[in-house]
Design an enzyme around this catalytic site. Structure first.
Site, PDB file in Angstrom:
ATOM      1  CG  ASP A 296      -2.174   0.807   1.036  1.00  0.00           C
ATOM      2  OD1 ASP A 296      -3.276   0.206   1.018  1.00  0.00           O
ATOM      3  OD2 ASP A 296      -2.087   2.052   0.887  1.00  0.00           O
TER       4      ASP A 296
ATOM      5  CE1 TYR B 213     -13.953   3.206  -8.127  1.00  0.00           C
ATOM      6  CE2 TYR B 213     -16.214   2.695  -8.791  1.00  0.00           C
ATOM      7  CZ  TYR B 213     -15.110   2.456  -7.985  1.00  0.00           C
ATOM      8  OH  TYR B 213     -15.158   1.443  -7.048  1.00  0.00           O
TER       9      TYR B 213
ATOM     10  CE  LYS C 229     -12.891  -0.144  -9.286  1.00  0.00           C
ATOM     11  NZ  LYS C 229     -11.776  -0.860  -8.658  1.00  0.00           N
TER      12      LYS C 229
HETATM   13  N1  LIG Z   1     -16.050   0.530  -0.963  1.00  0.00           N
HETATM   14  C1  LIG Z   1     -16.865   0.253  -1.980  1.00  0.00           C
HETATM   15  O1  LIG Z   1     -18.070   0.583  -1.961  1.00  0.00           O
HETATM   16  C2  LIG Z   1     -16.354  -0.492  -3.153  1.00  0.00           C
HETATM   17  C3  LIG Z   1     -15.013  -0.588  -3.439  1.00  0.00           C
HETATM   18  N2  LIG Z   1     -14.601  -1.259  -4.564  1.00  0.00           N
HETATM   19  C4  LIG Z   1     -13.194  -1.362  -4.898  1.00  0.00           C
HETATM   20  O2  LIG Z   1     -12.517  -2.039  -3.851  1.00  0.00           O
HETATM   21  C5  LIG Z   1     -11.144  -1.676  -3.865  1.00  0.00           C
HETATM   22  C6  LIG Z   1     -10.707  -1.351  -2.449  1.00  0.00           C
HETATM   23  O3  LIG Z   1     -11.377  -0.199  -2.029  1.00  0.00           O
HETATM   24  P1  LIG Z   1     -11.835   0.125  -0.526  1.00  0.00           P
HETATM   25  O4  LIG Z   1     -11.265  -0.847   0.413  1.00  0.00           O
HETATM   26  O5  LIG Z   1     -13.281   0.347  -0.575  1.00  0.00           O
HETATM   27  O6  LIG Z   1     -11.158   1.559  -0.361  1.00  0.00           O
HETATM   28  P2  LIG Z   1     -10.056   2.099   0.644  1.00  0.00           P
HETATM   29  O7  LIG Z   1      -9.903   3.538   0.310  1.00  0.00           O
HETATM   30  O8  LIG Z   1     -10.397   1.711   2.039  1.00  0.00           O
HETATM   31  O9  LIG Z   1      -8.742   1.291   0.209  1.00  0.00           O
HETATM   32  C7  LIG Z   1      -7.991   1.579  -0.935  1.00  0.00           C
HETATM   33  C8  LIG Z   1      -6.536   1.391  -0.597  1.00  0.00           C
HETATM   34  O10 LIG Z   1      -5.754   1.585  -1.778  1.00  0.00           O
HETATM   35  C9  LIG Z   1      -4.572   2.248  -1.394  1.00  0.00           C
HETATM   36  N3  LIG Z   1      -3.931   2.919  -2.525  1.00  0.00           N
HETATM   37  C10 LIG Z   1      -4.355   4.041  -3.164  1.00  0.00           C
HETATM   38  N4  LIG Z   1      -3.488   4.407  -4.116  1.00  0.00           N
HETATM   39  C11 LIG Z   1      -2.478   3.488  -4.103  1.00  0.00           C
HETATM   40  C12 LIG Z   1      -1.299   3.318  -4.855  1.00  0.00           C
HETATM   41  N5  LIG Z   1      -0.967   4.183  -5.823  1.00  0.00           N
HETATM   42  N6  LIG Z   1      -0.486   2.265  -4.567  1.00  0.00           N
HETATM   43  C13 LIG Z   1      -0.809   1.403  -3.578  1.00  0.00           C
HETATM   44  N7  LIG Z   1      -1.927   1.522  -2.817  1.00  0.00           N
HETATM   45  C14 LIG Z   1      -2.771   2.541  -3.090  1.00  0.00           C
HETATM   46  C15 LIG Z   1      -5.054   3.249  -0.354  1.00  0.00           C
HETATM   47  O11 LIG Z   1      -3.979   3.774   0.435  1.00  0.00           O
HETATM   48  C16 LIG Z   1      -6.036   2.418   0.432  1.00  0.00           C
HETATM   49  O12 LIG Z   1      -5.422   1.781   1.538  1.00  0.00           O
HETATM   50  C17 LIG Z   1     -11.021  -0.515  -4.850  1.00  0.00           C
HETATM   51  O13 LIG Z   1     -10.501  -1.002  -6.072  1.00  0.00           O
HETATM   52  C18 LIG Z   1     -12.457  -0.057  -5.022  1.00  0.00           C
HETATM   53  O14 LIG Z   1     -12.681   0.579  -6.253  1.00  0.00           O
HETATM   54  C19 LIG Z   1     -15.475  -1.872  -5.408  1.00  0.00           C
HETATM   55  C20 LIG Z   1     -16.793  -1.809  -5.163  1.00  0.00           C
HETATM   56  C21 LIG Z   1     -17.350  -1.142  -4.016  1.00  0.00           C
HETATM   57  C1  LIG Z   2     -24.212   0.154  -8.380  1.00  0.00           C
HETATM   58  C2  LIG Z   2     -22.794   0.645  -8.413  1.00  0.00           C
HETATM   59  C3  LIG Z   2     -22.057   0.254  -7.172  1.00  0.00           C
HETATM   60  C4  LIG Z   2     -20.651   0.774  -7.196  1.00  0.00           C
HETATM   61  C5  LIG Z   2     -19.925   0.475  -5.940  1.00  0.00           C
HETATM   62  C6  LIG Z   2     -18.601   1.132  -5.913  1.00  0.00           C
HETATM   63  O1  LIG Z   2     -17.703   0.810  -6.669  1.00  0.00           O
HETATM   64  C7  LIG Z   2     -18.450   2.152  -4.955  1.00  0.00           C
HETATM   65  C8  LIG Z   2     -17.471   3.073  -5.054  1.00  0.00           C
HETATM   66  C9  LIG Z   2     -17.372   4.067  -4.070  1.00  0.00           C
HETATM   67  C10 LIG Z   2     -16.877   5.262  -4.282  1.00  0.00           C
HETATM   68  C11 LIG Z   2     -16.347   5.834  -5.493  1.00  0.00           C
HETATM   69  C12 LIG Z   2     -17.103   5.948  -6.752  1.00  0.00           C
HETATM   70  C13 LIG Z   2     -17.459   7.083  -7.381  1.00  0.00           C
HETATM   71  C14 LIG Z   2     -17.460   8.390  -6.695  1.00  0.00           C
HETATM   72  C15 LIG Z   2     -17.116   9.567  -7.545  1.00  0.00           C
HETATM   73  C16 LIG Z   2     -17.939  10.576  -7.742  1.00  0.00           C
HETATM   74  C17 LIG Z   2     -19.303  10.618  -7.198  1.00  0.00           C
HETATM   75  C18 LIG Z   2     -19.902  11.977  -7.375  1.00  0.00           C
HETATM   76  C19 LIG Z   2     -21.051  12.137  -6.444  1.00  0.00           C
HETATM   77  C20 LIG Z   2     -21.743  13.444  -6.666  1.00  0.00           C
HETATM   78  O2  LIG Z   2     -22.156  14.029  -5.693  1.00  0.00           O
HETATM   79  O3  LIG Z   2     -21.860  13.869  -7.821  1.00  0.00           O
END
Ligand SMILES: NC(=O)C1=CN([C@@H]2O[C@H](COP(=O)(O)OP(=O)(O)OC[C@H]3O[C@@H](n4cnc5c(N)ncnc54)[C@H](O)[C@@H]3O)[C@@H](O)[C@H]2O)C=CC1
Ligand SMILES: CCCCCC(=O)/C=C/C=C\C/C=C\C/C=C\CCCC(=O)O
Length: 260
Positions: free
Chosen positions: A37, A154, A158
């Site tokens: 990370d 984003y 994905k």
């Molecule tokens: N939280 C959600 O609702 C959802 C998240 N995801 C995906 O899950 C994955 C993990 O996200 P979360 O745990 O939710 O977010 P988070 O923000 O808790 O974790 C993301 C991690 O990636 C690290 N990171 C960022 N830039 C980096 C880099 N250049 N090199 C190495 N590490 C880096 C950050 O420091 C952080 O620890 C992401 O790919 C996100 O798009 C997918 C669907 C839903």
């Molecule tokens: C049904 C789709 C579920 C997607 C889940 C997911 O990947 C969640 C990601 C969480 C955060 C990041 C994604 C996009 C946020 C960026 C911009 C949102 C702008 C919101 C606004 O107020 O316009």
């Protein structure tokens, strides 16, 4: 794959989902997990997991996965320390709104380009020639199928991860490499990511029937993708509405006359 005794590398391991994935592997008795990370928070997360799950080893490797050479350094570190790598999870990710051009470009680079780096490196280190086979899990999102408003890059990143994973996971490739590659597509999950875009929580609250899932629930899907040897080039959705499900794959039968 049986997780017991295996070695894993998880990017974004300091974050909400990364930590939950690591904990799932450690509960299943993985030998070692390395959290990769860019945030130094990874040090405390690793320490916390180490205390919770002895005698497994948990390391933190500080690196920016958008830099191929630095990312390769993480693979070299794990390979040297534990003698092999069995599981790679390309999970590090970020989001930016469409108004933020530099953030959107960075989102494409981290969420897609770095996942390509991690998939290529995973294959190089784990394939039957240099390793003992393995599994790569790429973290995409339901945004690959149902675009989130206001975050074009984003959503595109994905969808790109889903396509990249299907390409890397075709059965012909698996036969040569012994490396399975699968994608995980969660819906909204309670992690710090939800607080990085202003207005996002309000937007989610307005969606009908969209409760936010726990990282532990998503980790159940992750564990299935690691353990189930049948899954290669598979795309798994994890949603509060339909639970954990594999998206039907039209190209599954390699002898089929249609390759589409
Ligand atoms: N939280 C959600 O609702 C959802 C998240 N995801 C995906 O899950 C994955 C993990 O996200 P979360 O745990 O939710 O977010 P988070 O923000 O808790 O974790 C993301 C991690 O990636 C690290 N990171 C960022 N830039 C980096 C880099 N250049 N090199 C190495 N590490 C880096 C950050 O420091 C952080 O620890 C992401 O790919 C996100 O798009 C997918 C669907 C839903
Ligand atoms: C049904 C789709 C579920 C997607 C889940 C997911 O990947 C969640 C990601 C969480 C955060 C990041 C994604 C996009 C946020 C960026 C911009 C949102 C702008 C919101 C606004 O107020 O316009």
């Amino acid at each position: 794959m049986k997780i017991s005794g295996k070695v894993a590398l998880i990017t974004g391991g300091a974050g909400g989902l990364g930590k939950a994935f690591a904990a799932a592997l450690l509960r299943a008795k993985a030998k070692a997990v390395c959290l990769v990370d860019i945030s130094s928070r990874g040090k405390e997360v690793a320490e916390d997991l180490r205390l919770q799950y002895p005698p497994s080893q948990v390391d933190f490797y500080h690196c920016d996965v958008m830099n191929y050479d630095l990312f390769k350094g993480a693979f070299d570190f794990v390979q040297k320390r534990f003698g092999a790598i069995d599981i790679v999870c390309n999970n590090a990710g970020m989001a930016a709104s469409d108004h933020n051009v530099s953030g959107s470009i960075r989102t494409l680079r981290l969420n897609l380009e770095a996942v390509y780096f991690g998939t290529k490196l995973g294959m190089d280190y784990m394939d039957k020639e240099s390793g003992r086979g393995g599994v790569i899990i790429n973290v995409a999102s339901m945004a690959a199928f149902l675009p989130l408003m206001g975050s074009m890059c984003y959503n595109a990143s994905k969808a790109g991860v889903v396509a990249l994973t299907k390409s890397a996971g075709v059965p012909e490739q698996y036969e040569m490499t012994g490396v399975r590659v699968n994608a995980l597509c969660p819906s909204f999950t309670e992690t710090p990511l939800l607080d990085t875009s202003s207005g996002l929580r309000e937007m989610i609250a307005q969606l009908p029937n969209h409760p936010i899932m726990s990282p532990e629930y998503v980790a159940e899907g992750f564990q299935q993708l690691v353990e189930n040897e049948e899954l290669c080039g598979a795309v798994m959705r994890v949603t509060p509405q339909k639970g954990i499900e594999i998206v039907p794959n039209r190209r599954k039968d390699r002898n089929s006359s249609s390759k589409l």
